[in-house]
Design an enzyme around this catalytic site. Sequence first.
Site, PDB file in Angstrom:
ATOM      1  N   LYS A  16      45.213  31.842  60.310  1.00 11.79           N
ATOM      2  CA  LYS A  16      43.781  32.074  60.542  1.00 11.79           C
ATOM      3  C   LYS A  16      43.035  30.752  60.558  1.00 11.79           C
ATOM      4  CE  LYS A  16      42.240  31.155  56.112  1.00 11.79           C
ATOM      5  NZ  LYS A  16      41.481  29.960  55.735  1.00 11.79           N
ATOM      6  N   ASP A 141      42.474  35.726  50.506  1.00 12.73           N
ATOM      7  CA  ASP A 141      42.685  35.675  51.959  1.00 12.73           C
ATOM      8  C   ASP A 141      43.663  36.738  52.461  1.00 12.73           C
ATOM      9  OD1 ASP A 141      40.958  33.599  52.408  1.00 12.73           O
ATOM     10  OD2 ASP A 141      42.512  32.060  52.622  1.00 12.73           O
TER      11      ASP A 141
HETATM   12  O1  C5P Z   1      42.593  34.090  45.880  1.00 13.66           O
HETATM   13  P1  C5P Z   1      43.339  32.828  46.058  1.00 13.66           P
HETATM   14  O2  C5P Z   1      44.370  32.601  44.989  1.00 13.66           O
HETATM   15  O3  C5P Z   1      43.902  32.622  47.414  1.00 13.66           O
HETATM   16  O4  C5P Z   1      42.264  31.656  45.898  1.00 13.66           O
HETATM   17  C1  C5P Z   1      42.674  30.335  45.644  1.00 13.66           C
HETATM   18  C2  C5P Z   1      41.611  29.637  44.828  1.00 13.66           C
HETATM   19  O5  C5P Z   1      40.467  29.382  45.631  1.00 13.66           O
HETATM   20  C3  C5P Z   1      41.094  30.412  43.641  1.00 13.66           C
HETATM   21  O6  C5P Z   1      41.882  30.213  42.520  1.00 13.66           O
HETATM   22  C4  C5P Z   1      39.707  29.829  43.465  1.00 13.66           C
HETATM   23  O7  C5P Z   1      39.775  28.593  42.778  1.00 13.66           O
HETATM   24  C5  C5P Z   1      39.279  29.518  44.885  1.00 13.66           C
HETATM   25  N1  C5P Z   1      38.436  30.569  45.486  1.00 13.66           N
HETATM   26  C6  C5P Z   1      37.141  30.751  45.025  1.00 13.66           C
HETATM   27  N2  C5P Z   1      36.351  31.712  45.578  1.00 13.66           N
HETATM   28  C7  C5P Z   1      36.817  32.480  46.599  1.00 13.66           C
HETATM   29  C8  C5P Z   1      38.118  32.300  47.101  1.00 13.66           C
HETATM   30  C9  C5P Z   1      38.914  31.331  46.519  1.00 13.66           C
HETATM   31  O8  C5P Z   1      36.699  30.061  44.102  1.00 13.66           O
HETATM   32  N3  C5P Z   1      36.023  33.404  47.128  1.00 13.66           N
END
Ligand code: C5P
Length: 316
Positions: A16, A141
């Site tokens: 993406k 994501d």
């Molecule tokens: O959800 P995921 O593990 O992919 O997100 C990676 C990191 O990105 C999270 O641990 C967070 O630090 C940050 N993040 C965030 N807010 C979001 C998406 C991601 O702070 N909406």
Amino acid sequence: MKRSARRRLVVPAYAKINLGLEVLGLREDGYHELRTLFQAVDLHDDVIVELCASGVTVDCSHPEVPCDARNLAARAAQALLRYSGLRRGVALTLVKRIPVAGGLGGGSSDAAAVLMALDALFELKLGTTGLYPIARRLGADVPFFLFGGTALGLGRGDEIYPLRHQIESQVVIVEPGRPVATPAVFRRIDAGLTPRENSSTIYRFVSSDLDGSAAFQILTNELEEAALEEAPELASVVRRSRTLMRRSGALFASLSGSGSSFFGLFDQANSAQRAVERLRGAGMTAYRCRTVSIDRYRKTWERALRLAGARPAWSQ
Ligand code: C5P
């Protein structure tokens, strides 16, 4: 189709790009409230999902991809096994083409591909709606990759609203070859973050009568500045890529997610090709791909599942 033919699936996991990304504030759960426009592109990993007697294994030759329980695709398989209560095992092979930690959602897409493949292989009939809460728990994501195409992402980026208007475009991606850690980029913006109730540009983009490059000009990626602070050596790649892409006729050029990949959108294949040649001439790793609409995303999945004798979840 014989049942044994359903034990192995080879599926594409598309990348993406974020056409725009706005950060509205820090949430109580520690995540950030986002408004983003996701777009699937046809750069993809291959995910091979095989059923076995027990355990979850991952085979991947990429040096930066862990092959143990940290791997998001392995966690997706574990989550689905737990959810279904089935006493089976899953062997995963990941053929990586999407840059790792490049802001292109490779790990999240692999995880969503595993969920959709296992839903079909185990004949669970969960579909997008049933898989959605499992995807959400795996990462912000992951839910987008249950849909693909052009979609608005709200909340943590995990509330997905596919757009009626699907963007058709040539895409050029520059891969700086330097991973950027997403949590570190988000932490950097916290100092200067002024919470807002809502965003203006993403909503203007999805609801306006703007078209073509005029529409894209209003989009911004609010993580770009923090990403360049986190990885200062990216700044010159971003500056030169943006200049070369604009000179080659890009409608829009931006960092994807928290970086490090940078992309440009082009309405003509020859201008995209010209951009790739100029970028490579300047010593950068660049390649061309295309946007994948929600229809094409589904059809590719349907073909992969039917080839293996399985039925796509959304047709059940
Ligand atoms: O959800 P995921 O593990 O992919 O997100 C990676 C990191 O990105 C999270 O641990 C967070 O630090 C940050 N993040 C965030 N807010 C979001 C998406 C991601 O702070 N909406």
